[in-house]
Design a protein around this motif. Sequence first.
Motif, mmCIF file in Angstrom:
data_model
loop_
_atom_site.group_PDB
_atom_site.id
_atom_site.type_symbol
_atom_site.label_atom_id
_atom_site.label_comp_id
_atom_site.label_asym_id
_atom_site.label_seq_id
_atom_site.Cartn_x
_atom_site.Cartn_y
_atom_site.Cartn_z
ATOM 1 N N ALA A 131 9.199 10.724 -4.763
ATOM 2 C CA ALA A 131 7.957 9.620 -4.442
ATOM 3 C C ALA A 131 8.364 8.617 -5.345
ATOM 4 C CB ALA A 131 6.656 10.206 -5.009
ATOM 5 N N PHE A 132 9.084 8.557 -6.434
ATOM 6 C CA PHE A 132 9.270 7.462 -7.205
ATOM 7 C C PHE A 132 10.419 6.685 -6.663
ATOM 8 C CE2 PHE A 132 7.484 9.916 -11.255
ATOM 9 C CZ PHE A 132 6.036 9.383 -11.106
ATOM 10 N N GLU A 133 11.355 7.434 -6.202
ATOM 11 C CA GLU A 133 12.390 6.872 -5.597
ATOM 12 C C GLU A 133 12.191 6.044 -4.585
ATOM 13 O OE1 GLU A 133 16.050 9.630 -7.104
ATOM 14 O OE2 GLU A 133 15.203 10.057 -5.054
ATOM 15 N N SER A 134 11.074 6.639 -3.380
ATOM 16 C CA SER A 134 10.619 5.864 -2.369
ATOM 17 C C SER A 134 9.917 4.714 -2.791
ATOM 18 C CB SER A 134 9.849 6.877 -1.506
ATOM 19 O OG SER A 134 9.160 6.179 -0.509
ATOM 20 N N ALA A 135 9.088 4.590 -3.856
ATOM 21 C CA ALA A 135 8.426 3.305 -4.174
ATOM 22 C C ALA A 135 9.546 2.379 -4.707
ATOM 23 C CB ALA A 135 7.522 3.859 -5.381
ATOM 24 N N ALA A 136 10.630 2.860 -5.382
ATOM 25 C CA ALA A 136 11.568 2.001 -5.923
ATOM 26 C C ALA A 136 12.223 1.229 -5.066
ATOM 27 C CB ALA A 136 12.625 2.630 -6.919
ATOM 28 N N ARG A 137 12.520 2.239 -3.929
ATOM 29 C CA ARG A 137 13.216 1.387 -2.453
ATOM 30 C C ARG A 137 12.427 0.284 -1.875
ATOM 31 N NH1 ARG A 137 14.956 6.836 -1.668
ATOM 32 N NH2 ARG A 137 13.266 7.256 -0.313
ATOM 33 N N LEU A 138 10.988 0.358 -1.882
ATOM 34 C CA LEU A 138 10.188 -0.586 -1.295
ATOM 35 C C LEU A 138 10.309 -1.902 -2.028
ATOM 36 C CD1 LEU A 138 7.088 1.910 -0.355
ATOM 37 C CD2 LEU A 138 8.609 0.472 1.202
ATOM 38 N N LEU A 163 0.673 -1.278 -0.071
ATOM 39 C CA LEU A 163 -0.096 -0.045 -0.042
ATOM 40 C C LEU A 163 0.764 1.119 -0.107
ATOM 41 C CD1 LEU A 163 -2.771 -1.023 2.349
ATOM 42 C CD2 LEU A 163 -2.992 -1.083 -0.112
ATOM 43 N N ARG A 164 1.893 1.017 0.793
ATOM 44 C CA ARG A 164 2.822 2.302 0.816
ATOM 45 C C ARG A 164 3.538 2.609 -0.701
ATOM 46 N NH1 ARG A 164 6.640 0.289 4.944
ATOM 47 N NH2 ARG A 164 7.913 2.180 4.354
ATOM 48 N N TYR A 165 3.718 1.484 -1.488
ATOM 49 C CA TYR A 165 4.291 1.443 -2.633
ATOM 50 C C TYR A 165 3.044 2.163 -3.827
ATOM 51 C CZ TYR A 165 5.440 -0.348 -7.424
ATOM 52 O OH TYR A 165 5.730 -0.500 -8.646
ATOM 53 N N TYR A 166 2.274 1.789 -3.685
ATOM 54 C CA TYR A 166 0.883 2.305 -4.335
ATOM 55 C C TYR A 166 0.744 3.788 -4.105
ATOM 56 C CZ TYR A 166 -0.799 -2.520 -5.241
ATOM 57 O OH TYR A 166 -0.854 -3.761 -5.458
ATOM 58 N N ASP A 167 0.915 4.111 -2.971
ATOM 59 C CA ASP A 167 0.725 5.532 -2.476
ATOM 60 C C ASP A 167 2.183 6.368 -2.896
ATOM 61 O OD1 ASP A 167 -0.991 7.348 -0.551
ATOM 62 O OD2 ASP A 167 0.911 8.164 -0.141
ATOM 63 N N ASP A 168 3.151 5.949 -2.927
ATOM 64 C CA ASP A 168 4.372 6.568 -3.582
ATOM 65 C C ASP A 168 4.278 6.656 -4.814
ATOM 66 O OD1 ASP A 168 5.616 6.968 -1.142
ATOM 67 O OD2 ASP A 168 6.818 5.187 -0.945
#
Length: 216
Positions: free
Chosen positions: A137-144, A113-118
């Motif tokens: 935000a994209f980098e945060s999703a990529a880290r997850l 869910l955090r990935y979707y949000d980012d």
Amino acid sequence: RHWGLTTYHLNRAREIFPTDATLLFYSGTLHESFASPLAQKCKITATSITFYFGSRKQELARARHYFGEAVSVQAGYAEARLRLGRVLGLLGDHPQAVNELQSAAAGLTEEELRYYDDLFLGQEQQEVGNMDAARGAFESAARLFPMAQSPRLSLSLLLRWSDNFPDALTALAKVISPPANNNQVDDPLWFYDVWQARNANELISEIRRVMGGLPR
């Protein structure tokens, strides 16, 4: 993805429990699915079948209504707020989409869910011109999910538009040249349309328990 059965059961469920936040949330996800390219393409290609759902814009508006109702009933319903933000973005209300996605973030505990949000927040920040925030935000999703394609493709395109060609190529290279020993499908976006049903087995087991043991 049994949309027909889902429509019937949710319509009946809302007649009995009209203010149940979970049922309102599920209703929103149903109409969000009806707005998807998969559903809309069915209406175009299967001309001999009657479909009881509307256009992409109509279904997004219905999804927005139900997600909004779910949040009104239960203000802390972060997953409903996440999807509300995504639908608002698809309808073109990008500033409000940013607000909803940012509000949802604090209440999301599952990595998916955090990935979707980012990922969605990055798209909406880009739409309103906040390029640094979009990149973050994209980098945060990529880290997850380091092997997920979607945030790196989005990041590469963002950097390309910003004339940052070296970083754009670096982001893209991680998509087209994954590690040789990786054989996992690791992009939660592929399962976004059914993620709301991730605990279906547990819910059915609970129904059987409450009802005293139903036949399987």
